[in-house]
Design a protein around this motif. Structure first.
Motif, PDB file in Angstrom:
ATOM      1  N   PHE A  77       0.852  -1.191   0.000  1.00 28.07           N
ATOM      2  CA  PHE A  77       0.000   0.000   0.000  1.00 28.07           C
ATOM      3  C   PHE A  77       0.889   1.243   0.000  1.00 28.07           C
ATOM      4  CE2 PHE A  77      -2.844  -3.223   1.633  1.00 28.07           C
ATOM      5  CZ  PHE A  77      -4.084  -2.893   1.093  1.00 28.07           C
ATOM      6  N   PRO A  78       1.026   1.927  -1.146  1.00 27.22           N
ATOM      7  CA  PRO A  78       1.960   3.051  -1.245  1.00 27.22           C
ATOM      8  C   PRO A  78       1.691   4.169  -0.251  1.00 27.22           C
ATOM      9  CG  PRO A  78       1.187   2.375  -3.420  1.00 27.22           C
ATOM     10  CD  PRO A  78       0.365   1.623  -2.431  1.00 27.22           C
ATOM     11  N   ASP A  79       0.414   4.408   0.107  1.00 28.51           N
ATOM     12  CA  ASP A  79       0.084   5.530   0.994  1.00 28.51           C
ATOM     13  C   ASP A  79      -0.048   5.124   2.460  1.00 28.51           C
ATOM     14  OD1 ASP A  79       0.090   7.140  -1.185  1.00 28.51           O
ATOM     15  OD2 ASP A  79      -2.034   7.657  -1.149  1.00 28.51           O
ATOM     16  N   LEU A  80       0.294   3.869   2.782  1.00 27.64           N
ATOM     17  CA  LEU A  80       0.125   3.435   4.172  1.00 27.64           C
ATOM     18  C   LEU A  80       1.081   4.170   5.105  1.00 27.64           C
ATOM     19  CD1 LEU A  80      -1.186   1.672   6.293  1.00 27.64           C
ATOM     20  CD2 LEU A  80       0.358  -0.201   5.643  1.00 27.64           C
ATOM     21  N   ALA A  81       2.323   4.362   4.691  1.00 30.70           N
ATOM     22  CA  ALA A  81       3.291   5.058   5.553  1.00 30.70           C
ATOM     23  C   ALA A  81       2.830   6.478   5.852  1.00 30.70           C
ATOM     24  CB  ALA A  81       4.666   5.070   4.881  1.00 30.70           C
ATOM     25  N   VAL A  82       2.314   7.183   4.843  1.00 30.88           N
ATOM     26  CA  VAL A  82       1.806   8.554   5.046  1.00 30.88           C
ATOM     27  C   VAL A  82       0.622   8.527   6.002  1.00 30.88           C
ATOM     28  CG1 VAL A  82       0.772  10.561   3.913  1.00 30.88           C
ATOM     29  CG2 VAL A  82       2.586   9.269   2.764  1.00 30.88           C
ATOM     30  N   SER A  83      -0.268   7.551   5.840  1.00 34.87           N
ATOM     31  CA  SER A  83      -1.444   7.437   6.713  1.00 34.87           C
ATOM     32  C   SER A  83      -1.033   7.232   8.162  1.00 34.87           C
ATOM     33  CB  SER A  83      -2.326   6.273   6.254  1.00 34.87           C
ATOM     34  OG  SER A  83      -2.721   6.428   4.918  1.00 34.87           O
ATOM     35  N   LEU A  84      -0.055   6.351   8.386  1.00 36.26           N
ATOM     36  CA  LEU A  84       0.405   6.093   9.750  1.00 36.26           C
ATOM     37  C   LEU A  84       1.032   7.340  10.366  1.00 36.26           C
ATOM     38  CD1 LEU A  84       1.992   2.538   9.283  1.00 36.26           C
ATOM     39  CD2 LEU A  84      -0.244   3.108  10.248  1.00 36.26           C
ATOM     40  N   GLU A  85       1.770   8.078   9.570  1.00 32.62           N
ATOM     41  CA  GLU A  85       2.395   9.305  10.074  1.00 32.62           C
ATOM     42  C   GLU A  85       1.337  10.336  10.459  1.00 32.62           C
ATOM     43  OE1 GLU A  85       5.590  12.772   8.643  1.00 32.62           O
ATOM     44  OE2 GLU A  85       5.102  11.092   7.325  1.00 32.62           O
ATOM     45  N   LEU A  86       0.303  10.502   9.624  1.00 33.71           N
ATOM     46  CA  LEU A  86      -0.770  11.451   9.930  1.00 33.71           C
ATOM     47  C   LEU A  86      -1.490  11.063  11.218  1.00 33.71           C
ATOM     48  CD1 LEU A  86      -2.261  11.911   6.333  1.00 33.71           C
ATOM     49  CD2 LEU A  86      -1.135  13.687   7.698  1.00 33.71           C
ATOM     50  N   LEU A  87      -1.785   9.770  11.381  1.00 33.20           N
ATOM     51  CA  LEU A  87      -2.487   9.316  12.582  1.00 33.20           C
ATOM     52  C   LEU A  87      -1.608   9.415  13.822  1.00 33.20           C
ATOM     53  CD1 LEU A  87      -4.359   6.236  11.077  1.00 33.20           C
ATOM     54  CD2 LEU A  87      -5.441   8.265  12.065  1.00 33.20           C
ATOM     55  N   GLU A  88      -0.345   9.045  13.690  1.00 37.55           N
ATOM     56  CA  GLU A  88       0.572   9.110  14.827  1.00 37.55           C
ATOM     57  C   GLU A  88       0.727  10.554  15.308  1.00 37.55           C
ATOM     58  OE1 GLU A  88       4.960   7.322  16.113  1.00 37.55           O
ATOM     59  OE2 GLU A  88       4.297   7.253  14.021  1.00 37.55           O
ATOM     60  N   ASN A  89       0.850  11.494  14.373  1.00 34.49           N
ATOM     61  CA  ASN A  89       0.977  12.908  14.745  1.00 34.49           C
ATOM     62  C   ASN A  89      -0.298  13.418  15.407  1.00 34.49           C
ATOM     63  OD1 ASN A  89       3.559  12.973  13.710  1.00 34.49           O
ATOM     64  ND2 ASN A  89       2.952  13.843  11.733  1.00 34.49           N
ATOM     65  N   ALA A  90      -1.460  12.992  14.882  1.00 36.48           N
ATOM     66  CA  ALA A  90      -2.728  13.429  15.463  1.00 36.48           C
ATOM     67  C   ALA A  90      -2.892  12.897  16.879  1.00 36.48           C
ATOM     68  CB  ALA A  90      -3.881  12.965  14.582  1.00 36.48           C
ATOM     69  N   ILE A  91      -2.493  11.652  17.104  1.00 35.74           N
ATOM     70  CA  ILE A  91      -2.592  11.085  18.457  1.00 35.74           C
ATOM     71  C   ILE A  91      -1.640  11.809  19.404  1.00 35.74           C
ATOM     72  CG2 ILE A  91      -2.146   9.012  19.837  1.00 35.74           C
ATOM     73  CD1 ILE A  91      -3.086   7.362  17.392  1.00 35.74           C
ATOM     74  N   ALA A  92      -0.419  12.063  18.945  1.00 37.12           N
ATOM     75  CA  ALA A  92       0.580  12.732  19.794  1.00 37.12           C
ATOM     76  C   ALA A  92       0.148  14.139  20.174  1.00 37.12           C
ATOM     77  CB  ALA A  92       1.926  12.754  19.077  1.00 37.12           C
ATOM     78  N   SER A  93      -0.506  14.854  19.239  1.00 38.38           N
ATOM     79  CA  SER A  93      -0.907  16.243  19.507  1.00 38.38           C
ATOM     80  C   SER A  93      -2.328  16.349  20.031  1.00 38.38           C
ATOM     81  CB  SER A  93      -0.777  17.071  18.224  1.00 38.38           C
ATOM     82  OG  SER A  93      -1.675  16.598  17.226  1.00 38.38           O
ATOM     83  N   GLN A  94      -3.002  15.206  20.172  1.00 38.89           N
ATOM     84  CA  GLN A  94      -4.399  15.158  20.597  1.00 38.89           C
ATOM     85  C   GLN A  94      -5.313  15.971  19.677  1.00 38.89           C
ATOM     86  OE1 GLN A  94      -6.120  13.315  23.521  1.00 38.89           O
ATOM     87  NE2 GLN A  94      -4.482  12.256  22.411  1.00 38.89           N
ATOM     88  N   ALA A  95      -4.953  15.998  18.401  1.00 36.51           N
ATOM     89  CA  ALA A  95      -5.823  16.633  17.405  1.00 36.51           C
ATOM     90  C   ALA A  95      -7.078  15.777  17.220  1.00 36.51           C
ATOM     91  CB  ALA A  95      -5.080  16.763  16.082  1.00 36.51           C
ATOM     92  N   LYS A  96      -8.186  16.443  16.926  1.00 34.16           N
ATOM     93  CA  LYS A  96      -9.439  15.726  16.754  1.00 34.16           C
ATOM     94  C   LYS A  96      -9.430  14.940  15.435  1.00 34.16           C
ATOM     95  CE  LYS A  96     -12.717  18.444  19.487  1.00 34.16           C
ATOM     96  NZ  LYS A  96     -14.002  19.184  19.458  1.00 34.16           N
ATOM     97  N   ILE A  97      -9.771  13.649  15.549  1.00 34.08           N
ATOM     98  CA  ILE A  97      -9.915  12.772  14.383  1.00 34.08           C
ATOM     99  C   ILE A  97     -11.393  12.427  14.242  1.00 34.08           C
ATOM    100  CG2 ILE A  97      -9.272  10.560  13.349  1.00 34.08           C
ATOM    101  CD1 ILE A  97      -6.791  10.570  15.158  1.00 34.08           C
ATOM    102  N   ALA A  98     -11.888  12.435  13.015  1.00 32.46           N
ATOM    103  CA  ALA A  98     -13.285  12.063  12.772  1.00 32.46           C
ATOM    104  C   ALA A  98     -13.336  10.981  11.702  1.00 32.46           C
ATOM    105  CB  ALA A  98     -14.100  13.266  12.331  1.00 32.46           C
ATOM    106  N   ILE A  99     -14.104   9.934  11.983  1.00 31.74           N
ATOM    107  CA  ILE A  99     -14.305   8.837  11.034  1.00 31.74           C
ATOM    108  C   ILE A  99     -15.630   9.050  10.324  1.00 31.74           C
ATOM    109  CG2 ILE A  99     -14.644   6.343  10.805  1.00 31.74           C
ATOM    110  CD1 ILE A  99     -13.027   6.048  13.423  1.00 31.74           C
ATOM    111  N   CYS A 100     -15.623   8.970   9.008  1.00 27.37           N
ATOM    112  CA  CYS A 100     -16.875   8.974   8.242  1.00 27.37           C
ATOM    113  C   CYS A 100     -17.097   7.568   7.716  1.00 27.37           C
ATOM    114  CB  CYS A 100     -16.827   9.972   7.087  1.00 27.37           C
ATOM    115  SG  CYS A 100     -18.367   9.973   6.128  1.00 27.37           S
TER     116      CYS A 100
END
Length: 711
Positions: A77-100
């Motif tokens: 999955f070419p974009d999996l690494a980018v996805s993990l980085e976005l999620l890891e940063n959001a968790i670390a900064s406690q940014a709000k994540i929303a699932i649709c």
């Protein structure tokens, strides 16, 4: 001329289902080699061959899925690494994540899986699912705007988003980051997301290629847990259970990695620690509760361990026919929040309450389906039946239907009429929303793409899809769909296809064979439950049971010995009584009654026995002494033909069956030969294989007509 299988005047007097049988070719030498190597019956090894398993290595991987060597998802999955980085940063900064999410079983289990895993990993996460009634499938601008107003910084779509170009573009305009996880077919223009995870975008030979939306969510969640060093057995087992539930309910192919993971998931589901899955299993009656907790309405809320008696591995049909429909019913006619709460709560009291809601709503869904199906059949029989062969597609639109269940009705219409079905209902005077279901030779998504400038929103894949139509475009869409259908469908395709694995005689159907069938589990899409056939059996007893079923006793003579077996044909009352002698297609079932367990048959196909070469010779020879050439008219697939037996003077007086259509083309066949001639004259005729469709069925119909005619 009407096809008799569609005619309203004949529907209740048909003696057999109008089906086309596709019997897999036998490969006895390879079957015996696999049987010897793996100590299985040659019948079982033939079933493996039918599923594309024709080497020792492939068979070993199929029989032992854990031996499958899986590459890291990061490689495929070419974009999996980018996805993990976005999620890891959001968790670390406690940014709000929303699932649709989405309102079907795949979308709801995907949403629950990511909610559970992200919350476990410390994320600040919430979700939204569009309203099936008011908004339809997929993320939309309203949801995007709402997420933005709530301070969401990262949006994660599950089981949708690949076709949502405008909503995703709006999210990016507002400064939101977006990860799309989806498995639907790829549109001409990809949305401008930060990352897209879709198995349709990866290499075709990847073992991850067939995962559903919940499979993509599972890969993302497990990869994130591993990257954060928190992939312990509790959370990964929970994710596996939700993956299994969603994968089977969404009819994803049970091959490759799906087969491996689902096989593991089915073993842990009965002893699940998830309160919602415990409650769902109990309410659906898959297994009985333990003696210590016989009243599921007053459980021991302090005990979060499994209350399932004698935990064992489930089968996919337990999910496909019991658990899945109860989940899907919520998304179809109620609030998906019920299922999300069911699958994310750790409170057994709430879980049981939500499971009871699923049970009640599923009963409502069943009643709706029955009523709409009856109305749809009446609509087709009075308005469309005469044009089905010309249109080669069915478009049914009526007001007042609940669009949450019309997809189910579409599937039943496909089973009945054998053509692709597009079914819709009016949202208001100006807009129609619908669902589509296809047949093997017809690609639903490509058909919708063919109509793209006439539609509103649409999406889906080869077998199924959803769409909206401006009401003024209805006739144009019907014309365009018919144009597409006529490009890819022949007349022989316009009847339900029954795929059959292998021949078996009744004396071979025993407990040993039934137990060996377990090596094929889990069965499902692309690894179907085996279908056997037995020629020229005799029905010695038959009668209707319940409201719509036929129960029978079947007999076959094998090596001068009489063998009998019980059988049931679900929803076949219109065919009762069945002819005394028929070929049958069936699945094996185990039935326990009064402490005795027996193998029985579930009949899914029947036809008049195929004339053998010997019986063809006898039939041909009946006409040797006839001084005038016998001619008989008959109908086949809605077309009129004439047929007769000729003495071919150019071939030493050999008997020859000749069948002529309305355009003057003649099919000529002789006994004991699989090759015939087709053409306007013998000089321009070409050789054809008369043992294959459509010629085999035309010849059978002609011989039957000659046999029935009184000369």
């Amino acid at each position: 001329m009407l096809n008799t299988s569609f005619s309203t005047s004949i529907v209740n007097t048909r003696r057999l289902p109008d089906q086309r049988w596709q019997i897999q070719p036998e490969r006895p030498e390879l079957a015996q080699m696999l049987a010897d190597r793996f100590n299985i019956s040659p019948i079982i090894s033939q079933l493996l061959i039918n599923r594309g398993i024709d080497t020792l290595y492939d068979a070993e991987i199929f029989l032992e899925p854990e031996l499958l060597n899986l590459p890291s998802p990061l490689e495929d999955f070419p974009d999996l690494a980018v996805s993990l980085e976005l999620l890891e940063n959001a968790i670390a900064s406690q940014a709000k994540i929303a699932i649709c999410g989405d309102y079907d079983a795949d979308g709801m289990t995907s949403t629950a899986l990511l909610l559970r895993s992200l919350r476990y990993l410390g994320a600040q996460v919430d979700y939204a699912i569009p309203s099936r009634m008011h908004e339809g499938y997929g993320v939309n601008k309203r949801i995007i705007e709402e997420f933005h107003s709530e301070g969401v910084e990262l949006i994660l779509t599950v089981d949708n988003g690949i076709s949502a170009f405008e909503p995703i573009a709006r999210a990016r305009e507002l400064g939101l980051k977006v990860i799309i996880t989806d498995h639907h077919d790829i549109p001409q223009k990809l949305p401008p997301a930060n990352a897209i995870l879709n198995p349709k975008l990866i290499r075709e030979d990847s073992p991850y290629r067939g995962v559903a939306g919940v499979g993509v969510a599972y890969i993302l969640a497990v990869s994130l847990a591993e990257q954060l060093g928190q992939a312990n057995s509790d959370i990964t087992t929970q994710m596996l259970e939700l993956f299994t539930l969603g994968t089977i309910a969404d009819l994803a192919p049970l091959t490759g990695v799906n087969r491996r993971w689902v096989q593991s998931g089915l073993k842990v589901l009965p002893k699940s620690n998830l309160a919602g899955i415990q409650a769902l299993i109990q309410m659906s009656g898959v297994q009985a509760p333990s003696k210590d907790n016989t009243n599921i309405l007053t459980p021991d809320f302090g005990n979060q361990k499994s209350t399932i008696k004698n935990p064992k591995s489930l089968k996919p049909e337990d999910i496909g026919f019991r658990l899945g429909p109860r989940i899907n019913a919520i998304g179809r006619i109620a609030d998906p929040q019920i299922v999300i709460e069911l699958l994310t709560t750790d409170d057994m009291g709430m879980a049981l309450e939500r499971a009871m809601q699923c049970e009640s709503i599923n009963r409502q869904r069943q009643d709706m389906c029955k009523q709409i199906e009856e109305e749809a059949i009446e609509y087709v029989e009075t308005r469309h039946v005469a044009s089905l062969h010309d249109d080669r597609v069915l478009l049914v639109v009526c007001p007042g239907w609940h669009h949450g269940v019309i997809g189910i009705v579409a599937s039943r219409l496909v089973e009945r009429y054998g053509v692709p079905v597009f079914i819709g209902t009016y949202e208001d005077e100006g807009h129609i929303r619908g669902s589509a279901r296809g047949i093997p030779e017809f690609n639903i998504f490509e058909a919708l793409e063919y109509c793209h400038n006439l539609l509103g929103k649409y999406g889906g894949h080869k077998a199924a899809g959803g769409f909206s139509i401006p009401a003024e475009n209805l006739e144009l869409v019907h014309s365009r769909l018919s144009e597409f259908a006529n490009k890819c469908l022949e007349l022989q395709h316009l009847k339900p296809l029954l795929k059959i694995d292998t021949l078996a005689n009744l004396n071979q159907l025993n407990q040993k064979l039934y137990r060996q069938l377990n090596v094929l589990e889990p069965c499902g899409i692309e690894n179907p439950e085996p279908v056997f056939w037995t020629p020229n059996v005799r029905i010695i007893e038959q009668g209707t049971v319940g409201k719509a079923h036929i129960k029978m006793t079947i007999e076959q003579m094998v090596d001068n010995r009489r063998h009998t077996i019980k059988a049931i044909a679900w929803r076949w009352r219109e065919y009762c009584p069945l002819p005394a002698n028929i070929d049958i297609a069936y699945k094996l079932r185990e039935n326990t009654f009064n402490g005795e367990t027996n193998i029985e048959l579930e009949i899914i196909g029947a036809r008049l026995p195929i004339p053998t070469p010997q019986s063809q010779v006898i039939l041909f020879n009946q006409f040797k002494s006839v001084s005038t050439k016998p001619r008989t008219q008959f109908e086949h697939l809605g077309r009129s033909y004439t047929c007769c037996i000729y003495n071919n003077d150019k071939n030493n007086g050999a008997l020859e069956l000749r069948i002529q259509n309305s355009e003057g083309k003649i099919l000529a066949a002789t006994p004991n030969s699989t090759t015939g001639l087709l053409g306007s004259s013998r000089q321009d005729a070409k050789e054809v294989d008369i043992s294959q469709p459509p010629y085999d069925t035309i010849i059978r119909a002609a011989l039957q007509a000659l046999d029935n005619d009184d000369f």
